[in-house]
Design a protein around this motif. Structure first.
Motif, PDB file in Angstrom:
ATOM      1  N   HIS A 174      23.593  85.785  13.375  1.00 57.02           N
ATOM      2  CA  HIS A 174      23.798  84.351  13.604  1.00 57.02           C
ATOM      3  C   HIS A 174      23.953  84.013  15.087  1.00 57.02           C
ATOM      4  N   ILE A 202      27.560  88.656  13.562  1.00 55.40           N
ATOM      5  CA  ILE A 202      27.381  88.180  14.941  1.00 55.40           C
ATOM      6  C   ILE A 202      25.918  88.321  15.377  1.00 55.40           C
ATOM      7  N   VAL A 222      26.118  84.763  17.438  1.00 54.89           N
ATOM      8  CA  VAL A 222      27.455  84.325  17.826  1.00 54.89           C
ATOM      9  C   VAL A 222      27.820  85.004  19.147  1.00 54.89           C
ATOM     10  N   LYS A 276      29.614  79.124  19.748  1.00 58.47           N
ATOM     11  CA  LYS A 276      29.812  79.712  18.421  1.00 58.47           C
ATOM     12  C   LYS A 276      30.832  80.843  18.484  1.00 58.47           C
TER      13      LYS A 276
END
Length: 407
Positions: free
Chosen positions: A77, A74, A79, A11
């Motif tokens: 999610h 970030i 990431v 991601k």
């Protein structure tokens, strides 16, 4: 039996800026390309962030408010990677890493990583490693603390993930060693090029992913790796090609790209010797791409950097089967017609008309207009050959004297 599982994509978020030199449309185009680069490297873009600024922030590239938005996204999610569209300074990279607490890459680092994946020969791997070391050298200070948190993946192939204890002296020694190794291989390749005799040399050049390798496969009837990803071809491939009874050497070279890292241009200058020593360039263009004119300008810029802009060149506009002009409502008198609405015939009446018979329109994939392509290349190669060896003129009659189906 072990069941094969798809490799999970990493991601990533993309960050770019909009300035007076790079407007909103250009920023979107660059981020589109950056997303394709991320996909090529094995990543999945989950969100893009852009900010209008006079110039990049010297500390964190983007402003503190926008950086906080990125950090929150970030965290929420999960990431693992933040990729910036422009090259970051060592200080910017360190500061951003402390704030986001994830892997931070810029466009240069991402392209270097793709090259590290794509390099097949020891020569290409050596050139990539040299570019990585030259990129790494000014970024050593304070770098290892955040590198220790990394677990590999995009941007971490190469010296960074295995030599945490590397200091400037060791990296400089490594750079000197790699340059010496490249010099040795260059001498060997120069001998190989000399052993090819006095055949006319033709080089395919162009932006990355325009179909050079596909065209190479069709013309030379060989199997050069071709894929719908950026930088599918990294190592130069040379094949002997015969059109009618006229032999010549055709080389497929690494694709160019906008904002190509300086380290790569320098490291791959020896690979581009095939371009420098070519008698004729076939500049392949993906005419179905909305920004193909920018691609042409980028390629011409790099050709100038390697002293090859004055060579005889045929423009080969590829992928005509995929070209689709944007529709326009003829009854809407207020909408201004732009280049995006041009048909191929209308394009041919623009600046392309000045190129004359040095502009060809083909589809390498569908083999459309390849007879015209072969005839034009034959005529040009023949002219170069008979100029160089006038006593061989009788061996190669005009193309029209042959049966076209035999090409």
């Amino acid at each position: 039996m072990i069941e094969k599982k798809d490799v999970a994509l990493e991601k990533a978020v993309l960050i770019g800026i909009i300035t007076k030199d790079q407007d909103e449309v250009q920023s979107k185009e660059y981020l589109d390309e950056l997303e394709f680069l991320t996909y090529t490297a094995g990543g999945e873009v989950v969100k893009r962030f852009t900010q209008k600024m006079e110039k990049p922030d010297s500390r964190t590239f983007i402003g503190s408010g926008k950086m906080e938005d990125v950090r929150q996204f970030i965290d929420e999610h999960h990431v693992g990677t933040a990729i910036f569209d422009d090259e970051l300074s060592a200080a910017q990279e360190r500061n951003i890493s402390k704030i986001l607490n994830v892997k931070v890459l810029d466009r240069t680092n991402l392209i270097l990583d793709i090259f590290a994946q794509r390099a097949q020969t020891s020569y290409a791997r050596t050139q990539v490693e040299l570019a990585q070391c030259e990129y790494l050298l000014p970024r050593l200070r304070g770098m290892w603390t955040h590198l220790e948190r990394q677990k590999g993946g995009i941007g971490m192939r190469g010296p960074g993930e295995t030599e945490i204890e590397t200091d400037r002296r060791i990296v400089r020694d490594k750079i000197a060693l790699l340059k010496q190794r490249i010099k040795t291989i260059d001498k060997q390749m120069a001998v190989q090029r000399g052993n090819r005799g006095k055949m006319v040399r033709v080089a395919l050049v162009g932006y990355t992913n325009v179909g050079k390798s596909t065209l190479m496969n069709v013309v030379s009837k060989s199997e050069v790796f071709a894929e719908n990803k950026l930088f599918a071809t990294l190592d130069t491939t040379v094949r002997k090609v015969v059109i009618q009874n006229l032999p010549f050497l055709l080389s497929d070279t690494v694709g160019f790209i906008r904002k190509l890292p300086t380290q790569l241009v320098e490291s791959f200058k020896s690979t581009l010797d095939e371009v420098r020593e070519a008698d004729l360039l076939l500049h392949v263009v993906d005419i179905s791409h909305p920004n193909f004119e920018e691609h042409i300008a980028s390629v011409n810029k790099i050709l100038g950097e390697i002293d090859s802009s004055d060579k005889p060149t045929i423009m080969v506009f590829n992928k005509i089967d995929a070209y689709k002009p944007e529709p326009i409502d003829e009854d809407d008198l207020e909408t201004e017609r732009t280049k995006a609405n041009y048909t191929l015939e209308e394009w041919k009446k623009t600046w392309m008309n000045k190129i004359g018979n040095n502009a060809l329109f083909i589809s390498a994939l569908n083999k459309k207009n390849l007879d015209d392509f072969k005839k034009r290349v034959y005529d040009e190669v023949r002219e170069i050959h008979v100029t160089r060896f006038p006593y061989n003129n009788f061996l190669y009659p005009d193309y029209n004297e042959f049966d076209v189906d035999d090409a």
